[in-house]
Write a protein that holds these residues in place. Structure first.
Motif, short mmCIF file in Angstrom:
data_model
loop_
_atom_site.label_atom_id
_atom_site.label_comp_id
_atom_site.label_asym_id
_atom_site.label_seq_id
_atom_site.Cartn_x
_atom_site.Cartn_y
_atom_site.Cartn_z
N SER A 210 56.65 56.28 45.42
CA SER A 210 56.39 57.17 46.55
C SER A 210 55.05 57.88 46.42
O SER A 210 54.47 58.32 47.43
CB SER A 210 57.51 58.20 46.68
OG SER A 210 57.66 58.96 45.50
N VAL B 233 63.57 53.18 47.50
CA VAL B 233 63.97 53.60 46.16
C VAL B 233 65.19 52.82 45.70
O VAL B 233 66.01 52.35 46.50
CB VAL B 233 64.26 55.11 46.10
CG1 VAL B 233 63.04 55.92 46.54
CG2 VAL B 233 65.48 55.49 46.94
N GLN C 66 67.12 55.67 41.23
CA GLN C 66 66.20 56.70 41.72
C GLN C 66 66.88 57.59 42.75
O GLN C 66 66.69 58.80 42.75
CB GLN C 66 64.96 56.05 42.32
CG GLN C 66 64.02 55.42 41.32
CD GLN C 66 62.86 54.73 42.01
OE1 GLN C 66 63.04 54.03 43.00
NE2 GLN C 66 61.66 54.92 41.48
N LEU D 80 67.14 61.80 42.81
CA LEU D 80 66.36 62.58 43.77
C LEU D 80 67.11 63.85 44.17
O LEU D 80 68.33 63.87 44.27
CB LEU D 80 66.09 61.75 45.03
CG LEU D 80 65.05 60.64 44.94
CD1 LEU D 80 65.05 59.82 46.23
CD2 LEU D 80 63.65 61.22 44.70
N ASP D 81 66.32 64.90 44.45
CA ASP D 81 66.92 66.11 45.01
C ASP D 81 66.35 66.45 46.37
O ASP D 81 66.70 67.47 46.97
CB ASP D 81 66.77 67.31 44.07
CG ASP D 81 65.32 67.57 43.68
OD1 ASP D 81 64.41 67.00 44.32
OD2 ASP D 81 65.11 68.35 42.73
N ARG E 14 64.04 64.40 49.96
CA ARG E 14 63.40 63.23 50.55
C ARG E 14 62.02 63.04 49.92
O ARG E 14 61.23 63.99 49.86
CB ARG E 14 63.28 63.45 52.06
CG ARG E 14 62.70 62.30 52.85
CD ARG E 14 62.54 62.69 54.32
NE ARG E 14 61.82 61.63 55.04
CZ ARG E 14 62.40 60.66 55.72
NH1 ARG E 14 63.72 60.63 55.81
NH2 ARG E 14 61.68 59.74 56.34
N PRO E 15 61.69 61.82 49.46
CA PRO E 15 60.45 61.65 48.69
C PRO E 15 59.19 61.46 49.53
O PRO E 15 58.09 61.48 48.98
CB PRO E 15 60.73 60.39 47.86
CG PRO E 15 61.68 59.60 48.71
CD PRO E 15 62.53 60.62 49.42
N LEU F 240 70.28 62.78 51.68
CA LEU F 240 68.85 62.98 51.43
C LEU F 240 67.99 62.59 52.63
O LEU F 240 66.77 62.70 52.57
CB LEU F 240 68.42 62.17 50.21
CG LEU F 240 68.95 62.69 48.86
CD1 LEU F 240 68.70 61.67 47.76
CD2 LEU F 240 68.29 64.02 48.50
#
Length: 326
Positions: free
Chosen positions: A211, A224, A228, A232-233, A235-236, A259
């Motif tokens: 990303s 992703v 991954q 994630l915490d 949206r990339p 997400l």
């Protein structure tokens, strides 16, 4: 369409039977989609939505669609194809929204209930003007049926690019550059070279995992892995880029939706040579998972181009893969 604002589902709402709703993405010869505006005094007044309404007892979804569209905008649906089914939960209710793409209809759309109408190019639909439950429909309208995932590039980059050119010439328009084993220098050479070819063909290019390179090279998005996704915490990538994810089961799908993923791939549907010990989902389980997904879903794993009809019948946006398109 009976739209309501998106709110966290309460336990009571989860226990309620779902209200079955249908809507039409009416598409004209110029690729524009018809929207209707919710009137003053109604919930979400002023929002634009796809016309439709509730399925009445004894009706099939198609019967309800034809009735609602004739009552609301005065045209008769000649043919319709399923586009996406969206389960949506609200604080006080649950709905299941069946959306159909309608390209063939008789008559000129006009307001039968006093609501404003407008035609908008599918690529210009603005999520901020529409109920949240309609956002996955916007994505489904513009995503193609085929999603090419490239194999890992080897040292012969010219041969790799030639294979990409051939896939684009065969009609592929959505590509994921999957080059996880490439070093940074090779990836920085390859990504812009792929992008120029994909864009020249009118397509879009996502990159697997990286990303951090999306904005740098103006790529169309990131895809992703399931690992991954779990880490994630947020949206990339930004809202104007595609965020796609690989999913293998219901937990992955829930995580992707939480997400804000725009679409996912789900598999493996069939047995694959690369993972012979993995038990495939099969079309029945794939379809059941699609029914619970409020995002477009591509079928993945052991599939060929001729599997597209089976994928669509199971509720998929289309099929994704390497060998099927490479």
């Amino acid at each position: 369409m009976n739209a309501v604002s998106a709110e966290p589902a309460s336990a009571a709402a989860s226990d309620l039977p779902a209200v079955h709703v249908v809507a039409a993405a009416l598409v004209d010869a110029d690729g524009r989609v018809l929207l209707a505006q919710r009137p003053d005094g109604k919930h979400l007044a002023g929002y634009w939505e796809f016309p439709g309404g509730k399925v009445e007892p004894g009706e099939t979804p198609l019967q309800a669609l034809r009735r609602e569209i004739h009552e609301e905008i005065g045209v008769r649906v000649a043919s319709a194809e399923p586009l996406i089914r969206i389960p949506w939960r609200y604080a006080a209710k649950r709905i299941v929204l069946d959306v159909y793409r309608v390209r063939a209809f008789d008559g000129v759309p006009h307001s039968c209930e006093g609501q404003p109408l407008k035609w908008v190019p599918a690529s210009a639909l603005d999520p901020s003007e529409m109920p949240e439950a309609d956002h996955p429909v916007i994505h489904a309208l513009v995503l193609p049926r085929h999603y090419l995932i490239t194999p890992q590039p080897d040292a012969d980059e010219d041969a790799f690019l030639a294979r990409l050119d051939a896939a684009l010439a065969r009609g592929v328009r959505l590509v994921q550059l999957r080059a996880k084993a490439s070093d940074d220098a090779a990836l920085r050479r390859l990504a812009p070279a792929c992008l120029s070819r994909v864009r020249a063909a009118g397509g879009q290019l996502l990159i697997n995992s990286r990303s951090d390179l999306v904005d740098e090279f103006d790529l169309d998005g990131v895809h992703v892995t399931a690992a991954q996704l779990a880490a994630l915490d947020a949206r990339p990538v930004g809202a104007k880029r595609w965020f796609a994810a690989s999913c293998h089961g219901p937990a992955d799908l829930r995580r992707a939706q939480a997400l804000g993923a725009d679409f996912v791939v789900l598999g493996s549907v069939a047995q694959t040579a690369s993972h012979p010990q993995q038990i495939p989902l099969g079309w029945s389980e794939f379809a059941a998972l699609c029914d619970e997904a409020a995002v477009p879903v591509y079928a993945l794993g052991g599939l060929v181009r001729d599997d597209l009809d089976a994928a669509l019948a199971a509720g998929a946006q289309g099929i994704a893969g390497i060998s099927a398109f490479w």
